[in-house]
Design a protein around this motif. Structure first.
Motif, mmCIF file in Angstrom:
data_model
loop_
_atom_site.group_PDB
_atom_site.id
_atom_site.type_symbol
_atom_site.label_atom_id
_atom_site.label_comp_id
_atom_site.label_asym_id
_atom_site.label_seq_id
_atom_site.Cartn_x
_atom_site.Cartn_y
_atom_site.Cartn_z
ATOM 1 N N ASP A 87 -2.938 5.563 2.046
ATOM 2 C CA ASP A 87 -4.357 4.531 2.449
ATOM 3 C C ASP A 87 -5.383 5.104 2.088
ATOM 4 O OD1 ASP A 87 -3.237 7.121 3.823
ATOM 5 O OD2 ASP A 87 -4.015 6.457 5.799
ATOM 6 N N GLY A 111 2.962 -1.434 4.212
ATOM 7 C CA GLY A 111 2.619 -0.034 3.927
ATOM 8 C C GLY A 111 3.970 0.770 3.784
ATOM 9 N N PHE A 157 3.552 4.960 8.548
ATOM 10 C CA PHE A 157 2.641 3.537 8.296
ATOM 11 C C PHE A 157 1.916 3.303 9.704
ATOM 12 C CE2 PHE A 157 1.896 -1.147 8.156
ATOM 13 C CZ PHE A 157 0.692 -1.164 7.200
ATOM 14 N N GLU A 160 0.906 -0.873 -0.023
ATOM 15 C CA GLU A 160 -0.064 0.163 0.014
ATOM 16 C C GLU A 160 0.948 1.130 0.041
ATOM 17 O OE1 GLU A 160 -4.007 0.296 1.880
ATOM 18 O OE2 GLU A 160 -2.749 1.189 3.462
#
Length: 269
Positions: free
Chosen positions: A152, A205, A212, A149
């Motif tokens: 987000d 992340g 993160f 990711e």
């Protein structure tokens, strides 16, 4: 006349990867300005003036440095490049998106500063490291599915070189069909339920510009059924280590990916 004197002597680097590479080549003396986002190498921030962000730059400040070459990255810096070109500055903008393209960029920069041979030595070392990692990953009984990711809100999945490095490290990108899209807006996953449906074993992340927060990911509605959440396989890799398409991603970034995969394999393989 030496070949070194034929290349640019006063370089402004609008992104971190060319700065890091010039330092690794021992050619940092040529750098007269860097991006404000530069963290690799750490000493660059104390040694070189910061003249740009990513989407904007202090054109007057750059011009005052009298660069004979400016290195940029991607179509997103086209407006900065155009402004500098109109002022008569030589601008070289790379647009590397894959591992192969990163290596190509590294060789081109090395050649431009008269360090083609040294560049090739370092490139071969990095390629050997990737081959060693890929060989170790090939022995895994199972390959974990990974959701990487980049952002987000909204969810943005991995860019191409990160997706490729995940594969080298021993994992499989949950959204390989999006990896070829160069722009983040084209890698948006509008419906988080689709991530849940693909059920990643690992979530990594790398939220560019902010920390993160795995605890926030874990409490997303409906995500309690995701393997990565159930098994607490949520990790951060700093954006400076993986989202810069240069030496960092090919060394520290992929090494962190591989370590996460190997640890998962020991517990869940």
């Amino acid at each position: 006349m030496s070949t070194a004197s034929l290349g640019p002597q006063r370089i402004v680097c609008l992104t971190e990867e060319t700065t890091e590479w010039l330092y690794l080549l021992g050619e940092e003396r040529r750098i007269v300005g860097i991006s404000g986002y530069t963290v690799r190498p750490a000493r660059a921030r104390t040694e070189k003036p910061r003249v740009s962000a990513f989407l904007s730059a202090k054109i007057d400040k750059i011009l005052a440095l009298e660069p004979d070459c400016v290195f940029g990255f991607s179509d997103l810096q086209a407006d900065i490049a155009a402004a500098l070109i109109r002022h008569g500055v030589q601008v070289t903008v790379f647009n590397q998106r894959s591992v192969a393209e990163i290596f190509s960029m590294l060789y081109q920069v090395a050649a431009m500063v008269g360090q083609g041979e040294r560049g090739l030595v370092l490139i071969k070392e990095m390629q050997q490291q990737l081959a060693d990692i890929q060989r170790a990953a090939a022995a895994l009984a199972r390959r974990p599915k990974i959701f990487f990711e980049e952002w987000d809100e909204p969810h943005i999945s991995a860019i191409r070189w990160v997706s490729e490095l995940m594969g080298i490290a021993g994992g499989d990108d949950c959204f390989p069909e999006l990896a070829t899209q160069s722009l983040g807006k084209n890698r948006i996953i509008a419906d988080g339920a689709e991530i849940v449906r693909r059920n990643p074993d690992i979530i990594i992340g790398s939220w560019c510009g902010k920390k993160f927060r795995p605890e926030k990911v874990a409490v997303r509605p409906g995500w309690e059924t995701v393997n990565a959440v159930k098994n607490r396989q949520l990790f951060e890799i700093k954006s400076a280590d993986i989202l810069q398409p240069g030496p960092a991603a090919l060394t520290d970034g992929v090494a962190q990916l591989h370590r996460i995969v190997m640890d998962w394999s020991l517990a869940h393989g």
